[in-house]
Design an enzyme around this catalytic site. Structure first.
Site, short mmCIF file in Angstrom:
data_model
loop_
_atom_site.label_atom_id
_atom_site.label_comp_id
_atom_site.label_asym_id
_atom_site.label_seq_id
_atom_site.Cartn_x
_atom_site.Cartn_y
_atom_site.Cartn_z
N GLU A 34 -1.59 2.38 0.20
CA GLU A 34 -0.31 1.78 0.60
C GLU A 34 0.45 2.62 1.62
OE1 GLU A 34 3.25 1.93 -0.96
OE2 GLU A 34 3.02 4.01 -1.54
N HIS A 63 5.09 0.18 -0.52
CA HIS A 63 5.10 0.07 0.93
C HIS A 63 4.06 -0.92 1.46
CE1 HIS A 63 6.97 4.29 0.81
NE2 HIS A 63 7.89 3.46 1.26
N HIS A 147 1.45 1.98 -9.93
CA HIS A 147 2.18 2.66 -8.87
C HIS A 147 3.63 2.81 -9.33
CE1 HIS A 147 2.04 3.99 -4.68
NE2 HIS A 147 3.28 3.52 -4.55
#
Length: 257
Positions: A34, A63, A147
């Site tokens: 990412e 992101h 994440h």
């Protein structure tokens, strides 16, 4: 493999991952990408570099949706994931991969504590639904990339899924934790797998920029650091029951090659 940062991280992954896969006899590889594009986010070019290095699936994070040019790829390539519980009109956070000998379900989720990037739904409830899907799909093994910022949230979800998934690893902080283990129920676990990029940096960014921002409020644009690189990851050795028998943490510094 942990968060690949910018082009320098992609290049080091291409240089290093094939050797690791050969030496360790790796069957299946998941890489978080990412932050792999120059200037943040993920691009078609950086995703192609990660796949070329040997990734079977690329996972994402907060992101992933930063660059609009990646949106078509998220829909067209099922092996390029974004967090499933991140509200988006593009892509998904689940893939079942059939290798011929066995199938692997990969789940990508995002935490809610101290996280930005969009509207995030409850990762625990999302995990339950995706595990139902994996079961219906007949997945032999299930891997989760969570994440998230907060270590407590990562550990809580890992323990919640213990015995229900093969491997659970955290991403996002770019700092490898020292708690790689097999949990009591048989799930391979690590709170954060670390990152792949320049080691003498602050999370991959030039250290002077971050120090000045924190010290004096200087809001200069982030720039990727230069220097010797590090690659962080974990190897999860599985058993025939779809669980984990051993976890081996990997940290490779460029000077060691």
């Amino acid at each position: 493999m942990g968060d690949v940062f910018s082009s320098t991280g992609c290049e080091f992954l291409i240089k290093t991952l094939p050797r690791i896969k050969k030496e360790e006899q790796i069957d299946f590889t998941v890489v978080n990408g990412e932050n792999s594009a120059v200037g943040n986010g993920i691009s078609k070019e950086s995703a192609d570099m990660i796949f070329a290095a040997g990734a079977d699936v690329i996972t994402g994070g907060n992101h992933t949706l930063k660059r609009q040019d990646i949106y078509p790829a998220l829909d067209q390539n099922p092996f390029l994931l974004r967090p499933h519980n991140l509200k988006a009109d593009y892509g998904k956070g689940y893939i079942l991969t059939d290798t011929g000998k066995y199938s692997v379900a990969v789940i990508n989720l995002m935490g809610t504590s101290f996280m930005s990037g969009g509207e995030i739904s409850n990762p625990f409830l999302a995990a339950d639904k995706l595990l139902e899907t994996a079961k219906k799909d007949g997945a032999d093994f299930t891997v989760v990339d969570f994440h998230a910022e907060a270590t407590g949230e990562k550990k809580a979800l890992g323990l919640y899924l213990d015995g229900r998934v093969t491997a659970f690893f955290g991403t996002h902080t770019h700092i490898a934790t020292a708690d790689a283990c097999v949990l009591g129920g048989g799930t391979g676990y690590i709170t954060d797998i670390g990152f792949t990029g320049v080691e003498d940096s602050v999370l991959g960014v030039k250290k002077e920029i971050i120090i000045n921002r924190l010290k004096s409020g200087d809001m200069s644009k982030f720039e990727a650091a230069d220097g010797k690189r590090i690659l962080c990851g974990c190897i999860f050795e599985t058993d025939r029951n779809g669980l984990c028998r051993n976890v081996k943490q990997i940290i490779i510094r460029e000077e060691e090659n």
